[in-house]
Every structure is written in C-alpha cells, then in structure tokens.
Design an enzyme around this catalytic site. Sequence first.
Site, PDB file in Angstrom:
ATOM      1  N   VAL A  50      38.845  33.239  37.891  1.00 27.62           N
ATOM      2  CA  VAL A  50      39.209  33.092  39.305  1.00 27.62           C
ATOM      3  C   VAL A  50      40.723  32.903  39.445  1.00 27.62           C
ATOM      4  O   VAL A  50      41.331  33.373  40.407  1.00 27.62           O
ATOM      5  CB  VAL A  50      38.451  31.896  39.931  1.00 27.62           C
ATOM      6  CG1 VAL A  50      38.904  31.662  41.368  1.00 27.62           C
ATOM      7  CG2 VAL A  50      36.951  32.133  39.887  1.00 27.62           C
ATOM      8  N   CYS A  51      41.326  32.234  38.478  1.00 29.93           N
ATOM      9  CA  CYS A  51      42.742  31.853  38.573  1.00 29.93           C
ATOM     10  C   CYS A  51      43.689  33.027  38.854  1.00 29.93           C
ATOM     11  O   CYS A  51      44.519  32.933  39.769  1.00 29.93           O
ATOM     12  CB  CYS A  51      43.168  31.106  37.321  1.00 29.93           C
ATOM     13  SG  CYS A  51      42.295  29.529  37.089  1.00 29.93           S
TER      14      CYS A  51
END
Length: 211
Positions: A50-51
């Site tokens: 997700v980062c």
Amino acid sequence: MSLVGKKFPNITVDAISEMGDNLRINVLEEATENNQKVLLFWYPKDFTFVCPTELHAFQAALGEFKKRNTIVIGASCDTNEVHFAWLNTPKNNGGIEGVTYPILADTTRNLSAELGILDIEMEYDEAFDGELLVGSNVTYRATYLIDEDGKIFHESVNDMPLGRNVNEYLRLIDAYTHVQTKGEVCPANWEEGKDAMSADRKSTAEYLSLN
C-alpha cells in the site's frame, strides 16, 4: 492521547532528499521558520504494498499542496539508505522513483515514539519471566497537519492495510485556512467555495434551514 491543538514535538530527525542528500529535518521549525503549513505522513515500511501507492498519490498532488503554502514530508523508520534504494526503484517495479519531497528516517524512533504511533507494546513472557516487546515496531499510517505556528490542527491514524485519501487533506487545509482568514467555522462536508458559518446559534440555524 490526541495531540491536536498542541505544538508539534521539537525533535530533529534524519531524512533524505530525492537526490540522495542526507538531511536533518525538524518539522516544527519547517512550519514556524518558513511560515508555512506542513503535512507529515507516516507509512509502515519501504518496499511494501500500500505504501508506494500513497507516496505516489501525495506526489501527484504536490502542486495542490504548494498552492496552499503547504509542504509535504513523508516518514518511516527505515534508514536513508533504504529510502534511497526505493527512490531509485521504478514505479512499474513497485518503487517510488519520481517522488521529490523529503522522507524522514526515524531509525531511533524518537519522534514516532513521542507521537505514539508505533505498533509495539510490552507483554509478559512466562518462559523469559519478564516483559518483552511485541509488535512490528513500525508506524501506523499516521498523518499530521501543522500550521504556521507549529500547532497540530489535524491528526489521523489508519491501520496498516488502509490507504489514505489525499484529497481529504487538501479539503482540511482549505477549511483551516478559511477559519484563519475569515473567522468562520466550516460545517460538515464543507469544501472551498461553499457557505461557512459564524460560530453562533443563529448562524447554525440559518445554515441548517438552507441545507
């Protein structure tokens, strides 16, 4: 405990620029000495999932933040060396090549611990007969908006799997700036160009009657 309404911690942290320059950044000083707002967002780890979507989303909106006299700073507990490796990894390979704002490297965890955003706690271990740290010891997806006086006017914390909505932070900055400049308060779902209210019962009643 919430930090909203309080000064951002006066702690200087290692950081890296897009060019690989090692920096020392004090978020409080960035706001107060440059008379600008700061958006500081924390993410758990480099080279994860997700980062990178979040780092690219903040990069895509960088121009909008600049229009609002707001600088963007990313942060995690990874080292500058790992940050730089990720900055040199192409987007189509899960990297953050093209990100131009600085990224804090809070390897000491001094700042993230002060903010209380680390995934860690102490638990008693029977075999060891003592307390051991439990958790990943990395940060949740915490976001702070800091004004020109160094005061935190927004904080939010997401669990690891939940990515942020960058547009909401632009809306919050617009709302806070409206409060600063107009002296009005901003109702639910307020956006730039919509009606705000005076902070009194009459104004609230008039607003509710029209919306």
